[in-house]
Enzyme design. Structure first.
Site, PDB file in Angstrom:
ATOM      1  CG  HIS A 363      -2.140  -0.819   1.069  1.00 51.56           C
ATOM      2  ND1 HIS A 363      -3.312  -0.363   0.514  1.00 51.56           N
ATOM      3  CD2 HIS A 363      -2.357  -2.121   1.380  1.00 51.56           C
ATOM      4  CE1 HIS A 363      -4.200  -1.338   0.515  1.00 51.56           C
ATOM      5  NE2 HIS A 363      -3.647  -2.414   1.029  1.00 51.56           N
ATOM      6  CE  LYS A 551      -7.835  13.390  -0.440  1.00 47.50           C
ATOM      7  NZ  LYS A 551      -7.761  12.163  -1.211  1.00 47.50           N
ATOM      8  NE  ARG A 552      -6.043   9.934   9.752  1.00 48.82           N
ATOM      9  CZ  ARG A 552      -5.726   9.044  10.692  1.00 48.82           C
ATOM     10  NH1 ARG A 552      -6.406   7.926  10.795  1.00 48.82           N
ATOM     11  NH2 ARG A 552      -4.768   9.295  11.550  1.00 48.82           N
ATOM     12  CE  LYS A 557      -4.148  10.643   2.693  1.00 51.30           C
ATOM     13  NZ  LYS A 557      -4.883   9.894   1.649  1.00 51.30           N
ATOM     14  CB  THR A 661     -10.724   4.354  -2.236  1.00 48.41           C
ATOM     15  OG1 THR A 661     -10.459   4.691  -0.870  1.00 48.41           O
ATOM     16  CG2 THR A 661      -9.914   3.138  -2.637  1.00 48.41           C
ATOM     17  CE  LYS A 665     -14.657   5.515  -0.335  1.00 49.73           C
ATOM     18  NZ  LYS A 665     -13.969   5.913   0.923  1.00 49.73           N
TER      19      LYS A 665
HETATM   20  C1  PLP Z   1     -12.731   6.312   1.263  1.00 47.82           C
HETATM   21  C2  PLP Z   1     -12.383   6.729   2.614  1.00 47.82           C
HETATM   22  C3  PLP Z   1     -11.063   7.050   2.927  1.00 47.82           C
HETATM   23  C4  PLP Z   1      -9.950   7.045   1.910  1.00 47.82           C
HETATM   24  O1  PLP Z   1      -9.860   8.333   1.341  1.00 47.82           O
HETATM   25  P1  PLP Z   1      -8.621   8.746   0.406  1.00 47.82           P
HETATM   26  O2  PLP Z   1      -9.029  10.093  -0.085  1.00 47.82           O
HETATM   27  O3  PLP Z   1      -8.563   7.747  -0.684  1.00 47.82           O
HETATM   28  O4  PLP Z   1      -7.428   8.780   1.261  1.00 47.82           O
HETATM   29  C5  PLP Z   1     -10.772   7.440   4.222  1.00 47.82           C
HETATM   30  N1  PLP Z   1     -11.734   7.506   5.167  1.00 47.82           N
HETATM   31  C6  PLP Z   1     -13.016   7.219   4.893  1.00 47.82           C
HETATM   32  C7  PLP Z   1     -14.038   7.326   5.967  1.00 47.82           C
HETATM   33  C8  PLP Z   1     -13.397   6.818   3.616  1.00 47.82           C
HETATM   34  O5  PLP Z   1     -14.668   6.519   3.366  1.00 47.82           O
END
Ligand code: PLP
Length: 819
Positions: A363, A551-552, A557, A661, A665
């Site tokens: 990852h 995101k985190r 990022k 991911t 979404k």
């Molecule tokens: C999809 C998702 C992530 C991953 O987000 P990235 O932007 O791909 O880092 C993190 N937390 C939650 C709650 C998510 O649904």
């Protein structure tokens, strides 16, 4: 609908209602109309569980009778979120439940809200595992999850005085309604002690492990319901407990006290999730957690296999173990231990089986995030496992030396044990038959750089499996309005086969349809504005463009770049208010948690909140600019955000985000990606075409080039780029510095020589936002792009991803339980 079907529905509804009322009586000993909301929720789950358990038993029976090959997906995180709504959808019971409860004057959506988020994960990695088990069940594949039953999930985030405050997530306080404790399936896990080979009377060597501590691992099983297919798989959560004979022992006062202390130590193993997203502290407890769930999982798989399937020689033909990143890497030596020490197998046979059973997903390519453990710690905690790792390494290095004589440099670079530490990624590569990255660019970088030596040693072992997300949660459940609209256009076949979403392209020039698409988006934007009003008091404009980064919080990022850009826009308006006529009203939204020990990430949160307070309370800019930080990002909040998003911010420095991911979404819900060519953004852009996303910034090879030649200078960028100069100065003085300046962020940017090239990409980021404006002003052009994104999102369904894993890595076949 025929009369017969309607009658059947009425019958089913009545029977469900009867069942619900009976369950309420039985559980709480009172009449249903005296129940609290929480009790009603518990009653509903118990009722639904009865329908699930029939299918669960049937599924397991089928696997057993047909000797199906089964996959076990090991992951130290499963970020499930709530399960009631998605389970009802997958069971095809949502409408009937809703109606049955409506007759009792109960609003089912109110009950959904009672459920705590199962927050057993930090972010993308844990959410991926959750999407994957949903796809496994929905594709009818024999596949189960294995993880830890954390008593506390990821902390709850509150924003107080603009800062992140962490509150323990006591998610089990009312019990977890979906789990089944399986006390009879307990296994023992051993820690510490001495391990050595001792000579037997007949001269042979036998392993002796003595003086260890025993921890009881007790499984809690959660049913994972497939979509409209009667398949129910299992997610097994392991809980650490004191062994049964332990509590009953009598002894002196001191002995009893020591036992009490030990029982606290045991419970601590599964007490909390590490809130660290992508770099690892060397923590003994974390290593203990890793061995604990892996050992319990492997032992229970072997036990089950022996009971149901027989000859261990065929183990790899009937079992696949997948390790999600390196945290479960000890599955490799643990399986060796069980086969050799417990089952009496010889090394070569055991090694063959182990390698053919285990597959590994990488990852990260960031070296600081690769997991290593100090030898001493490893050896003391799991002495026998350490012996096996040493032997694996010795045999591996012998082969490497044969293949590359006189290349001791390479030997050092690939050695599992090197420089005082155990390298978990190297162990995972050596002990598995498949290693995959999670997006094309990521897998390419793995082969070309991070794992180049290994790719040469094991040609063909490395492969790519681009991540995906379950469209059942992220479209069908999160956006029922859009789902119905899609049904109207192309029928509901896409629900079972998301690749059919491509048929939406027929509507890309249908303005009536595009207007409906806009209406659905608007409805979600209004709803989200209401949510924000209730939560933070800010009034935002649903007619503004919603630009969202969730995101985190992490430097790579680049939330910093985003907020610096907002500051830049604010300055432009303040300096020249007439510019507003050229601007698009926008609301910039952020959400995400920072690891409690990650100072720079927490300061980024404080900066965003400071900016939000200034901007949102400034009448000069208010008609075209708002900033919101939504607290406590998790699955449940995410479900509200994606359907309301116009723009998806995916702005990591190229080469840093393995896949991402949330980008998927967002697109599935019709948002336009504003992103760098990083992770799966590359494939999203390929799929939708350059006209339907906005790409900016350095390319991965350009970043690599800078790292190599060392010619980048943050100071030069700062001194030569006035846009950067101004906003970076404002970290120290100016309107956004209220409750303390941001000298730590400022220092970080210069001391790290702007390690993620925020300054370098800033101008092109500004331009990207200008492009977004141009696109958005062309209403139908924008809606067309939005539709094209939705149409192409099918390939980013985790059903596609899991089909690839099933075929290329696991060699498992779907079953059919439909009558
Ligand atoms: C999809 C998702 C992530 C991953 O987000 P990235 O932007 O791909 O880092 C993190 N937390 C939650 C709650 C998510 O649904």
């Amino acid at each position: 609908m025929s009369v017969g079907i309607i009658n059947k529905q009425i019958e089913e509804r009545a029977s469900l209602q009867k069942n619900f009322l009976k369950t309420a009586n039985m559980l709480f000993g009172k009449d249903w109309n005296e129940l609290t909301k929480e009790e009603l929720y518990q009653t509903l789950v118990r009722t639904v569980r009865q329908y699930i358990s029939e299918n669960w038993i049937m599924t397991n029976k089928y696997y057993e009778e047909n000797q199906c090959k089964e996959v076990y997906y090991f992951s130290i995180e499963f970020l499930l979120g709530r399960l009631l709504n998605t389970n009802l959808i997958n069971l095809d019971m949502k409408e009937i439940c809703k109606e049955a409860l409506k007759d009792l004057n109960i609003d089912i959506t109110e009950l959904f809200k009672q459920e705590p988020d199962a927050g057993l994960g930090n972010g993308g990695l844990g959410r991926l595992a959750a999407c994957f088990i949903d796809s496994l069940a929905s594709l009818g594949l024999p596949g189960h999850g294995c993880t830890i039953r954390y008593q506390y999930g990821l902390f709850e985030q509150k924003i107080i005085d603009n800062q992140q405050v962490e509150i323990p997530d006591n998610w089990l306080k009312n019990g977890f309604a979906w789990e089944y404790r399986k006390a009879d399936k307990e296994v023992d896990v051993h820690f510490g002690g001495n391990a050595y080979m001792a000579q037997q009377e007949d001269g042979s060597l036998k392993l002796v492990h003595e003086g260890y501590n025993t921890v009881a691992a007790v499984p809690y099983d959660v049913p994972i319901v497939g979509y409209h297919n009667n398949v129910v798989n299992t997610l097994r959560l392991w809980n650490a407990e004191v062994p049964q004979d332990f509590a009953s022992l009598s002894g002196t006062r001191e002995q009893l006290q020591e036992r009490l202390r030990q029982s606290y130590r045991v419970q601590a193993i599964t007490s909390c999730l590490y809130p660290e997203d992508s770099s690892y502290e060397g923590k003994m407890l974390r290593l203990t957690q890793e061995y604990f769930f892996v050992s319990a999982g492997v032992q229970s798989i072997v036990r089950h296999y022996k009971r149901r399937k027989g000859d261990l020689k065929d183990f790899a033909k009937k079992i696949a173990i997948h390790i999600n990143d390196t945290h479960p890497a000890m599955a490799i030596p643990e399986l060796m231990r069980v086969l050799i020490d417990q089952e009496g197998m010889d090394w070569d046979t055991a090694w063959d089986i182990t390698k053919n059973t285990v597959a590994y997903t990488n990852h990260t390519i960031m070296p600081e995030a690769l997991e290593t453990w100090p030898i001493d710690m490893f050896k003391n905690l799991v002495p026998r496992i350490y012996m096996i790792v040493e032997e694996i390494n010795a045999r591996f290095l012998e082969d490497v030396r044969k293949q590359y004589p006189n290349d001791e440099d390479r030997v050092r670079r690939v050695s599992i044990i090197q420089d005082g530490v155990v390298h978990m990624a190297r162990l995972s590569v050596v002990g598995s038959h498949s290693v995959n990255g999670v997006a094309k660019i990521h897998s390419d970088i793995l082969k070309a750089h991070t794992m180049r030596d290994f790719d040469e040693i094991y040609p063909g072992k490395f492969n790519n499996k681009t991540n995906g997300i379950t469209h059942r949660r992220w479209l069908i459940a999160a956006n029922p309005q859009l789902s119905s609209l899609i049904d109207e256009a192309i029928s509901d076949k896409w629900r079972k086969d998301p690749s059919r979403l491509i048929d939406l392209l027929d509507y890309k020039d249908d303005t009536a349809f595009l207007d409906k698409l806009a209406e659905v988006k608007k409805e979600h934007k209004i709803y989200l504005a209401g949510h924000i009003k209730r939560r933070s008091g800010f009034t935002i404009d649903p007619n503004s463009l919603y630009d969202i980064q969730v995101k985190r919080i992490h430097s790579y990022k680049r939330q910093i770049m985003n907020i610096l850009h907002v500051m830049h826009i604010y300055n432009l308006i303040k300096a020249n208010p007439s510019i507003k006529s050229e601007m698009l009203p926008r609301t910039y939204m952020f959400a995400g948690k920072a690891a409690p020990g990650y100072h720079i990430a927490k300061e980024t949160i404080r900066l965003i909140n400071n900016v939000a307070n200034i901007v949102n309370n400034d009448k000069d800019v208010n008609d075209c600019l708002h900033v919101v930080f939504l607290e406590n990002y998790g699955v449940t909040l995410a479900e509200k955000l994606f359907p309301a998003a116009d723009v998806s911010e995916q702005i990591s420095l190229a080469g840093k985000e393995a896949s991402g991911t949330s980008n998927m979404k967002f697109m599935m819900n019709g948002a336009i990606t504003l992103g760098t060519l990083d992770g799966a953004n590359v494939e999203i852009c390929d799929a939708v075409g350059e006209d339907n996303c906005v790409i900016f910034g350095l390319k991965e090879h350009e970043v690599m080039e800078y790292y190599k030649n060392g010619l980048y200078s943050a100071w030069t960028e700062y001194n030569t780029n006035p846009a950067i100069h101004n906003v970076v100065d404002e970290l120290l003085t100016g309107p956004f510095v209220g409750n303390g300046d941001f000298h730590d962020l400022h220092n970080y940017l210069f001391n790290s020589n702007d390690e993620y090239f925020v300054f370098k990409d800033f101008n092109s980021y500004i331009d990207a936002h200008v492009k977004i404006r141009g696109k958005y002003l062309d209403r139908y052009g924008w809606l067309k792009s939005s539709l094209i994104n939705i149409a192409h999102s099918g390939i980013f369904s985790s059903d596609r991803t899991i089909s690839e894993y099933a075929k290329d890595i696991w060699n498992v076949e779907p079953i059919n339980l439909l009558k």
